[in-house]
Design an enzyme around this catalytic site. Structure first.
Site, PDB file in Angstrom:
ATOM      1  N   ASN A 238      12.513 -51.448 -15.395  1.00 36.95           N
ATOM      2  CA  ASN A 238      13.744 -51.275 -14.630  1.00 36.95           C
ATOM      3  C   ASN A 238      14.642 -52.502 -14.750  1.00 36.95           C
ATOM      4  O   ASN A 238      15.868 -52.396 -14.882  1.00 36.95           O
ATOM      5  CB  ASN A 238      13.429 -51.002 -13.163  1.00 36.95           C
ATOM      6  CG  ASN A 238      12.797 -49.639 -12.943  1.00 36.95           C
ATOM      7  OD1 ASN A 238      12.921 -48.751 -13.781  1.00 36.95           O
ATOM      8  ND2 ASN A 238      12.110 -49.476 -11.823  1.00 36.95           N
ATOM      9  N   HIS A 296       5.350 -49.635 -11.461  1.00 37.82           N
ATOM     10  CA  HIS A 296       5.302 -48.952 -10.171  1.00 37.82           C
ATOM     11  C   HIS A 296       4.123 -49.429  -9.329  1.00 37.82           C
ATOM     12  O   HIS A 296       3.602 -48.690  -8.495  1.00 37.82           O
ATOM     13  CB  HIS A 296       5.252 -47.429 -10.346  1.00 37.82           C
ATOM     14  CG  HIS A 296       6.537 -46.859 -10.878  1.00 37.82           C
ATOM     15  ND1 HIS A 296       6.710 -45.520 -11.149  1.00 37.82           N
ATOM     16  CD2 HIS A 296       7.717 -47.451 -11.187  1.00 37.82           C
ATOM     17  CE1 HIS A 296       7.940 -45.330 -11.611  1.00 37.82           C
ATOM     18  NE2 HIS A 296       8.555 -46.484 -11.629  1.00 37.82           N
ATOM     19  N   TYR A 305       7.063 -46.686 -19.581  1.00 39.67           N
ATOM     20  CA  TYR A 305       7.846 -47.800 -19.052  1.00 39.67           C
ATOM     21  C   TYR A 305       7.664 -49.064 -19.897  1.00 39.67           C
ATOM     22  O   TYR A 305       8.612 -49.826 -20.084  1.00 39.67           O
ATOM     23  CB  TYR A 305       7.459 -48.077 -17.598  1.00 39.67           C
ATOM     24  CG  TYR A 305       8.105 -47.132 -16.622  1.00 39.67           C
ATOM     25  CD1 TYR A 305       9.387 -47.359 -16.139  1.00 39.67           C
ATOM     26  CD2 TYR A 305       7.439 -45.992 -16.180  1.00 39.67           C
ATOM     27  CE1 TYR A 305       9.983 -46.483 -15.247  1.00 39.67           C
ATOM     28  CE2 TYR A 305       8.025 -45.106 -15.286  1.00 39.67           C
ATOM     29  CZ  TYR A 305       9.302 -45.358 -14.824  1.00 39.67           C
ATOM     30  OH  TYR A 305       9.895 -44.483 -13.956  1.00 39.67           O
TER      31      TYR A 305
END
Length: 832
Positions: A238, A296, A305
């Site tokens: 992210n 996460h 990811y």
């Protein structure tokens, strides 16, 4: 390959040094010329002047050209046969979205099937907004990529610009409320926005470009943080996604502060490197020193990811390298080392194993080989500018993966960009690059509760879960039926059957019968339609293990199911030609039937292979009665299964053929990743050990012989090369006589066959000559030290050890091992 390979070589040359050097050197005149030449080629269709557009600041145009090169590939692929289908597909996609676009003056959405009604209040509208930007991006590629039918089409460009204007006026603008999934507002849409503006830089009027970038800046002002506050720090992929969008918005908006902000967020300079993507972590999200990658908070996620993080960093480097804003973080080796330590172990011939792909396993358009191709492309993007030995090793790895993925045409695949296909074709046609062979090793990743085992013809890994690592991830209507993926699911890969988990496996497999799992038949609710996401963790601490000489391995899990109505102890022993699986203390409550799924192998309808049970050949079909098994099963073209003698095993397993139909929409009905509702069907060959209703102290013991012949299977059945020494609630232990190897999991203090442990641990003992190599780990992470007693009287001395190992007694021999609290193994050698 033909001699038409100008573009791949040009792309590699253009990205060499100036684009990719992590040290950020000054650009040489020669490299500048090469980069400029490639960039000019990539932007030829877009380069025309107009008084309505402002020129970027000096130096920024080159960065825009670099980014466009990465997005488009740089030159026409029309003359490259391998890419003809991909180029045609790009044109079809562009035509589809363009022809179905609502172009009326009173429109409220660009496409009627994804209305924007309720944007800012509705979760569904938010997902539809994301799809709007995705479709405009596809159209922008059609406009910008040379060689496709719509390249340079002026009307297409005008309609894309008008679509952007509508979205900016009504759906994505500063001051709006971000309803629904935050990801669309802060990552998905910003990434698509900056890439559309890059592809169409000279087509989008300055005021619209400025307004769109203001919206990106409004919803994601600082890549260090979630939203507009500073209370939740971004991590991992992210953070990288936001950094890339931030850098690009600065480049496109002549805002050099944003470029620096995006670059520095990778190193988390605002918090002294706390969430830097170039620093090893010891908890939470990021890269671990043992090769683990967690996202996460609780899930091994290198395959999705992790690839996104690596790709984003590679793209930022490709954009900023050699410029004023080049990445100069001295810890960049963390990223480079991750290619071989984090990603490569979980690649099987170009596929990324599903064990590290999280909820992406439910995405129809993202099977294991698509994730693998994304990794390969990223490695190829990184390689040219890396110093040796990284460069050569990266190219060799990528070429080997591409060549061995024989059942899928990764180059030119419709899910990949043309630029990525060109990179792959470049390395495949480069005779100076020697392919790296397939890995043969066993690797333990204690920080993510995973072990991966590669043999010459097969590979295996298991999903474990614990208090630290989640069972599975669900959310946003993805992975709706993934309840038992982390309860010991065993992934077996063979070269005879490489597409086992990508050929409609996930929508058709019985989610209560995943290979390797022990579950009961209590009905679970689908996650479809449930807001948010979640990663249910297990209740018990013990999950993990160790490896021996990089050749063998053992892992175990103290299993307690999701509602505490089923418990058991499970172990997997990874050997040269086999995986031995033990289960003990299997106990259920609540009136539910319990079963262990030994195998649930998928085949195309009507193609179940010949099966041999002991000495009998069986041609099984859907609807045939199940077969009670005795000693062994062999599946032609796949391998064998041998059932071992061990305590606590009362009932024989059963073999059956089952036809199952499902849809990708059943398992993923997400807004932008949802699958097709069309039914798909597969036939399954199942081997099941039924433990009965509310069993007490039940167990199992079997050996997998992947890629073996039926002769080997029957030979092992008659005279197993592995002996089960213990299969109790406290200890599971096997001995491989020919290797003088003993492997064990102690789930609590206990003794077995002369070995004893003072507490929970994994233990391995391997005799070579007059020395005994011993390895110890504590998968429970519950104790500071453990004492191990070894059988026999010949071992008297501590010949070699690491700090924290002490010899307490020599008759019997007792060693004490200080543990690190993270489940990592300690190795020592005993002598006579």
């Amino acid at each position: 390959m033909t001699a038409t390979w100008v573009c791949p070589a040009l792309l590699a040359t253009a990205l060499n040094g100036a684009v990719l050097h992590l040290n950020g050197p000054t650009l040489s005149r020669r490299t500048l010329f090469r980069t400029a030449g490639a960039a000019a080629l990539a932007g030829a269709l877009l380069s025309h002047s107009s008084p309505a557009f402002a020129e970027p600041a000096p130096g920024l145009q080159e960065l825009i050209d670099r980014r466009r090169l990465v997005l488009t590939g740089g030159q026409s692929a029309a003359g490259i046969p391998e890419l003809a289908a991909q180029l045609h597909g790009m044109g079809q996609t562009t035509e589809n979205w363009w022809s179905s676009m609502d172009k009326t003056a009173t429109r409220m959405s660009l496409w009627n099937d994804i209305p924007l009604t309720g944007i800012g209040q509705s979760t569904a509208a938010t997902g539809n907004m994301g799809l709007h930007f995705n479709r405009l991006y596809d159209m922008a590629l059609g406009f910008a990529v040379p060689g496709n039918p719509y390249a340079g089409n002026r009307q297409l460009a005008a309609d894309i610009v008008a679509g952007l204007k509508l979205l900016n006026d009504t759906a994505y603008k500063p001051g709006m409320r971000a309803a629904g999934n935050w990801w669309f507002w802060e990552i998905g849409v910003p990434r698509k926005t900056v890439d559309i503006l890059t592809l169409m830089y000279m087509e989008v009027p300055e005021d619209l470009r400025t307004s769109l970038l203001a919206a990106v800046r409004w919803f994601a002002p600082n890549p260090n943080w979630r939203g507009r506050a500073t209370s939740l720090a971004e991590t991992g992929a992210n953070r990288v996604d936001k950094s890339l969008a931030c850098c690009m918005r600065g480049i496109l908006d002549n805002n050099v502060d944003d470029i620096a902000l995006g670059r520095d967020a990778l190193s988390d300079t605002v918090r002294g490197g706390t969430n830097s993507v170039f620093t090893y972590v010891t908890s939470g999200d990021g890269f671990y020193a043992d090769g683990s990658y967690v996202q996460h908070g609780y899930l091994p996620y290198a395959g999705t990811y992790g690839v996104v993080a690596l790709a984003g960093i590679a793209e930022i480097i490709a954009m900023l390298g050699g410029s004023t804003w080049a990445i100069n973080d001295p810890k960049r080796s963390v990223l480079l080392d991750a290619v071989e330590n984090t990603y490569a172990p979980f690649v099987w011939d170009g596929r990324i194993m599903d064990t590290v792909r999280g909820r992406a396993v439910s995405r129809q358009r993202e099977p294991d080989y698509v994730s693998g191709f994304g990794l390969i492309s990223t490695v190829l993007l990184l390689a040219p500018g890396c110093e040796e030995p990284y460069r050569s090793r990266f190219l060799a790895l990528a070429k080997g993966w591409l060549e061995r993925c024989a059942d899928q045409k990764l180059v030119g695949h419709p899910t990949q960009s043309l630029a990525k296909s060109l990179l792959s074709l470049g390395v495949l046609s480069d005779s100076s690059v020697v392919s790296a062979p397939a890995s043969v090793y066993s690797r333990m990743f204690a920080d993510q509760d995973r072990l991966v085992h590669h043999r010459p013809q097969w590979g295996c890994t298991v999903n474990l879960s614990s208090k630290r690592i989640g069972r599975y991830e669900w959310g946003n209507s993805e992975n709706n039926l993934g309840w038992y993926q982390g309860d010991g699911m065993t992934f077996l890969y063979t070269r005879q059957d490489p597409s086992q988990f990508s050929a409609d496996f996930w929508p058709t497999v019985d989610p209560y019968s995943l290979p390797g799992t022990t579950v009961n038949d209590q009905v679970r609710a689908s996650g479809a339609g449930t807001a948010g996401t979640g990663i249910p963790r297990a209740f018990q601490a013990f999950a993990g293990g160790l490896t021996v000489d990089g050749r063998w391995g053992v892992i175990g899990m103290d299993h307690l199911n999701h509602n505490k109505t089923l418990s058991g102890r499970k172990s997997w022993f990874f050997l040269d030609e086999a995986v031995v699986c033990l289960g003990s203390a299997i106990t259920g409550t609540g009136g539910a039937a319990v079963r262990t799924t030994i195998e649930n192998r998928s085949f195309a309808m009507g193609s179940i292979p010949v099966v041999r049970t002991d000495s009998r050949i069986r041609n099984l079909a859907v609807g045939d009665a199940s077969v009670t098994l005795k000693r062994s099963v062999h599946i032609d073209g796949h391998g064998g299964y041998v059932f071992l003698d061990a305590p606590g095993i009362a009932d024989a397993p059963e073999l059956a053929v089952v036809r199952r139909t499902g849809s990708w929409y059943d398992i993923n009905s997400g807004a932008d990743t949802g699958g097709s509702p069309d039914p798909v069907t597969r036939d399954y060959l199942t081997i099941t050990h039924h433990h009965g209703t509310d069993p007490v102290g039940s167990g199992y013991a079997y050996m997998l012989l992947p890629a073996s012949s039926h002769e080997v299977t029957f030979s092992e059945s008659a005279n197993p090369g592995v002996k089960v020494l213990a299969n109790s609630a406290e200890v599971q232990m096997v001995e491989v006589g020919r290797n003088k190897l003993t492997l064990a999991n102690f789930f609590a203090a206990g003794t077995a066959n002369g070995y004893a442990a003072s507490g929970p641990c994994t233990l391995a003992a391997h005799q070579t000559g007059d020395q005994l190599a011993v390895s110890v780990a504590d998968p429970s992470r519950t104790q500071s030290s453990v004492r191990i007693t070894l059988p026999g009287t010949q071992w008297r001395t501590l010949a070699q050890s690491v700090p924290g190992v002490g010899l307490l007694n020599s008759d019997p021999l007792v060693v004490e091992v200080q543990l690190d609290g993270h489940g990592h193994q300690k190795n020592l050698t005993l002598g006579t």
